[in-house]
Enzyme design. Structure first.
Site, PDB file in Angstrom:
ATOM      1  N   THR A 197       0.830  -1.206   0.000  1.00  0.00           N
ATOM      2  CA  THR A 197       0.000   0.000   0.000  1.00  0.00           C
ATOM      3  C   THR A 197       0.862   1.252   0.000  1.00  0.00           C
ATOM      4  O   THR A 197       1.947   1.264   0.579  1.00  0.00           O
ATOM      5  CB  THR A 197      -0.864  -0.043   1.281  1.00  0.00           C
ATOM      6  OG1 THR A 197      -1.783  -1.107   1.147  1.00  0.00           O
ATOM      7  CG2 THR A 197      -1.609   1.241   1.529  1.00  0.00           C
ATOM      8  N   ARG A 225     -13.904  -8.065  -0.100  1.00  0.00           N
ATOM      9  CA  ARG A 225     -13.208  -7.599   1.112  1.00  0.00           C
ATOM     10  C   ARG A 225     -12.675  -6.163   0.925  1.00  0.00           C
ATOM     11  O   ARG A 225     -12.057  -5.833  -0.076  1.00  0.00           O
ATOM     12  CB  ARG A 225     -12.050  -8.553   1.400  1.00  0.00           C
ATOM     13  CG  ARG A 225     -11.234  -8.194   2.645  1.00  0.00           C
ATOM     14  CD  ARG A 225      -9.961  -7.449   2.299  1.00  0.00           C
ATOM     15  NE  ARG A 225      -9.087  -7.275   3.446  1.00  0.00           N
ATOM     16  CZ  ARG A 225      -8.047  -6.448   3.475  1.00  0.00           C
ATOM     17  NH1 ARG A 225      -7.755  -5.720   2.420  1.00  0.00           N
ATOM     18  NH2 ARG A 225      -7.299  -6.349   4.556  1.00  0.00           N
ATOM     19  N   GLY A 227     -10.281  -3.323   2.963  1.00  0.00           N
ATOM     20  CA  GLY A 227      -9.334  -3.194   4.069  1.00  0.00           C
ATOM     21  C   GLY A 227      -9.476  -1.875   4.796  1.00  0.00           C
ATOM     22  O   GLY A 227     -10.504  -1.186   4.703  1.00  0.00           O
TER      23      GLY A 227
HETATM   24  N1  ASP Z   1      -3.622  -2.272   4.676  1.00  0.00           N
HETATM   25  C1  ASP Z   1      -3.880  -2.862   3.382  1.00  0.00           C
HETATM   26  C2  ASP Z   1      -5.134  -3.691   3.467  1.00  0.00           C
HETATM   27  O1  ASP Z   1      -5.302  -4.414   4.419  1.00  0.00           O
HETATM   28  C3  ASP Z   1      -2.744  -3.709   2.888  1.00  0.00           C
HETATM   29  C4  ASP Z   1      -1.410  -3.006   2.844  1.00  0.00           C
HETATM   30  O2  ASP Z   1      -1.101  -2.169   3.692  1.00  0.00           O
HETATM   31  O3  ASP Z   1      -0.637  -3.279   1.926  1.00  0.00           O
HETATM   32  O4  ASP Z   1      -5.918  -3.635   2.548  1.00  0.00           O
END
Ligand code: ASP
Length: 349
Positions: A197, A225, A227
């Site tokens: 991310t 889903r 996040g």
């Molecule tokens: N926080 C993000 C999620 O759970 C994943 C990430 O930080 O790469 O969607």
């Protein structure tokens, strides 16, 4: 004329400004906390460092030109979305069904306005759509097809879904599917390698803060889903004294309302930024079984970049105008104060 009346008259004439003195802008970015040292190679390291430096330079140029923190955040994040090395925009991870579903959010600290999109698969730069939701719609979060309909109406670039595909991410999905078949437990610490991310927090010359985050989420995600990244308060949050963008195992960031929790400690309880960020990221989240990192910035320009994985792509730029970029945990990233050690939880990654 009484002195205070004279002052009011001067203010009305524009001779005296009520705004505080200009502050020195700061921009902090991350490109995910899923770094596994043994998976890195010199070419990848070089490409990642160059992209982080470019994002910092582009975002900082906005801030130096007197533009709002929101512009610094969007300029930095679009660079990382366009770069295939990060799990956002081009190069996003794949869902269980072999699609790319993108989430993003942005928040303006001084006005508390926010915009977010979830589960889009044709928006080239989701952070720009999140900003449009904030600025051009009466809503905070739009999802899926409706969000893309809105994108069309406000002129945000759409691309064919194949634009987001990279071979590396496709292979990560194949590996995850194989693990599924072999019935390895879902979401083990190895999942960390898919955290990529991107996010940015900025302090502009007017002293205003903003935060933004953009992601493809987690490899092999299913059932629509969503996040933490697009959820205001979980992966993204800003108020007048604090701005945070997170990266990591999103379910834990949602359950701890991580970004908001850090900012409440800073602005309500007057806990120093580094301590507040370190407590939530390196103590509270690992104690629950999660992992990841975050970047945080306060209105005085203090920076915190805690994480509990092998590394977090990260960087900041301030008064010297030089991008400071780091990847690994043992690299000096220029944030001076020591962070609280991760808690002694056996559930920690
Ligand atoms: N926080 C993000 C999620 O759970 C994943 C990430 O930080 O790469 O969607």
């Amino acid at each position: 004329m009484k002195p205070y009346r004279l002052m009011l008259a001067l203010i009305a004439l524009g001779a005296v400004s009520m705004s505080s003195a200009e502050v020195s802008p700061v921009l902090v970015i991350h490109g995910g906390a899923g770094v596994i040292r043994r998976d890195m190679n010199p070419a990848k390291e070089k490409a990642v460092r160059a992209a982080l430096a470019l994002a910092l330079r582009n975002g900082y140029a906005q801030l130096k030109a007197g533009k709002p923190a929101l512009d610094g955040v969007t300029a930095a994040i679009t660079v990382l979305e366009d770069d295939p090395n990060f799990n956002a925009g081009k190069g996003a991870v794949f869902t269980h069904d072999g699609r790319n579903e993108l989430d993003a959010a942005i928040m303006d600290g001084s006005s508390h306005r926010a915009g977010a999109v979830a589960g889009v698969h044709r928006v080239k730069n989701p952070i720009l759509l999140a900003r449009a939701v904030m600025e051009k719609s009466p809503h905070v979060m739009l999802a899926g097809d409706g969000a893309e309909q809105f994108a069309k109406e406000v002129g945000i670039a759409l691309v064919d879904p194949s634009y987001f595909r990279t071979e590396e991410r496709w292979q990560q999905l194949q590996k995850a599917l194989k693990e599924d078949q072999e019935q390895q437990p879902h979401g083990d610490a190895d999942t960390a390698k898919h955290f990529g991310t991107v996010g940015a927090v900025a302090l502009d010359a007017q002293g205003h803060l903003a935060a933004g985050t953009s992601t493809g989420g987690m490899t092999d995600k299913r059932w629509g889903r969503i996040g933490d990244s697009p959820i205001i308060g979980a992966g993204t949050y800003a108020n007048s004294g604090c701005a945070v963008s997170g990266t990591g195992w999103g379910e834990y960031y949602i359950r701890t309302v991580a970004a908001h929790s850090i900012c409440m400690e800073v602005t309500q309880m007057r806990v120093p930024l580094q301590r507040a960020a370190g407590e939530i990221i390196n103590q509270e989240i690992p104690a629950m079984g999660g992992n990841g990192g975050a970047i945080a910035l306060d209105a005085d320009g203090h920076v915190a970049m805690p994480f509990n994985t092998d590394g977090m792509y990260r960087g900041w730029i301030g008064a010297d105008g030089v991008p400071h970029v780091a990847i690994y945990g043992d690299e000096n990233d220029g944030t001076a104060e020591p962070l609280p050690a991760p808690s002694d939880s056996s559930a920690a990654p």
